[in-house]
Design an enzyme around this catalytic site. Structure first.
Site, PDB file in Angstrom:
ATOM      1  N   LYS A   1     -25.187 -67.938 106.189  1.00 21.46           N
ATOM      2  CA  LYS A   1     -24.469 -69.382 106.349  1.00 21.46           C
ATOM      3  C   LYS A   1     -24.071 -69.401 107.730  1.00 21.46           C
ATOM      4  O   LYS A   1     -24.268 -70.692 108.445  1.00 21.46           O
ATOM      5  CB  LYS A   1     -23.504 -69.581 105.407  1.00 21.46           C
ATOM      6  CG  LYS A   1     -22.877 -70.811 105.312  1.00 21.46           C
ATOM      7  CD  LYS A   1     -21.667 -70.956 104.449  1.00 21.46           C
ATOM      8  CE  LYS A   1     -20.379 -70.615 105.082  1.00 21.46           C
ATOM      9  NZ  LYS A   1     -19.106 -70.713 104.435  1.00 21.46           N
TER      10      LYS A   1
ATOM     11  N   ASP B   1     -23.147 -73.973 102.294  1.00 20.82           N
ATOM     12  CA  ASP B   1     -21.868 -73.683 101.879  1.00 20.82           C
ATOM     13  C   ASP B   1     -21.552 -74.318 100.385  1.00 20.82           C
ATOM     14  O   ASP B   1     -22.547 -74.492  99.591  1.00 20.82           O
ATOM     15  CB  ASP B   1     -20.728 -74.324 102.575  1.00 20.82           C
ATOM     16  CG  ASP B   1     -20.965 -75.824 102.448  1.00 20.82           C
ATOM     17  OD1 ASP B   1     -21.904 -76.544 101.781  1.00 20.82           O
ATOM     18  OD2 ASP B   1     -20.157 -76.655 103.372  1.00 20.82           O
TER      19      ASP B   1
END
Length: 258
Positions: free
Chosen positions: A139, A157
């Site tokens: 991420k 996310d």
């Protein structure tokens, strides 16, 4: 960039063919592009290293809080070499408002040292290298690649994962699997902006606990449209547009599909 208290939902079964799913997913993306033409990373930064630090600081807090904290931090430690030599106590005090400051200070010091020792003070430009840095996962790496280097990447996310499942694009919970399945639905060039649009929509409309389905422009395309507030007036009260322009674009898009 992450949120506490995210609840797990069962992703809807859409029974669509792969082609129908791809077409619907891309229609949703086009609507979101109209609503959020200025979608972007909401962390302020002046370099790839500063973005990397901001993402670390964003854990369990808001981007707004991080942006209020980083001007003083980056004025004191603008580059990896500066932060690697930082006094831990001073660093902790500068980042204290973001919470968990002792652990975050350790992470920043380790990150800065690794960037200096292994990459000559320059943040690496590939996912494979980025994820070798301490505390950096896919991420964080995709945020840096997409926003500092212009390399397309999907940022999974809590907002992105929640919306991808609600839209029926995936039923996966694992971020790597979500990234893979959603990425297959869109051209690679769209990945970074797709991430921004879903994150914007998750923060403004498709909330975790009470989505504003009755005021959502993509509701007609969403298999989860029945889970949130259906009454238009009550749903509109749940909207959190960042500006009057954004509110107007939301309203215009909703009228266009109603």
């Amino acid at each position: 960039m992450s949120m506490a208290g995210e609840t797990t939902e069962r992703a809807p079964a859409t029974n669509e063919s792969p082609l129908a799913l791809t077409r619907r997913a891309r229609r949703i993306n086009r609507v979101l592009a109209e609503i959020y033409p200025d979608a972007h990373c909401e962390l302020d930064f002046g370099s790839a290293f500063q973005l990397l630090c901001s993402v670390v600081l964003s854990a369990q807090t808001t981007d707004v809080r991080v942006n209020l904290t980083t001007p003083a931090l980056f004025a004191r430690y603008p580059a990896a070499e500066d932060m690697a030599a930082a006094d831990p106590v001073e660093l902790e005090q500068l980042i204290k408002p973001t919470g968990f400051y002792r652990n975050k200070a350790k992470s920043l010091l380790g990150l800065a040292a690794a960037v200096c020792d292994r990459f000559g003070g320059e943040v690496p430009r590939t996912l494979e290298e980025l994820i070798t840095l301490p505390g950096v996962g896919r991420k964080t790496a995709n945020v840096v690649l997409g926003n500092a280097f212009g390399v397309p990447g999907i940022t999974v996310d809590t907002h992105f994962g929640r919306l991808a499942r609600r839209f029926g694009w995936t039923r996966q919970e694992d971020p790597v699997k979500v990234e893979s399945e959603v990425g297959a639905l869109f051209p690679r060039a769209e990945w970074t902006m797709l991430s921004h649009r879903l994150i914007f929509h998750g923060r403004r409309v498709c909330h975790s606990r009470r989505p504003a389905c009755g005021a959502c422009p993509v509701a007609p395309l969403c298999p989860s449209r029945g889970i949130g507030e259906q009454d238009l007036v009550k749903a509109e009260a749940l909207l959190r547009p960042a500006s009057a322009r954004e509110a107007a674009l939301l309203a215009a898009a909703r009228k266009a599909v109603s």
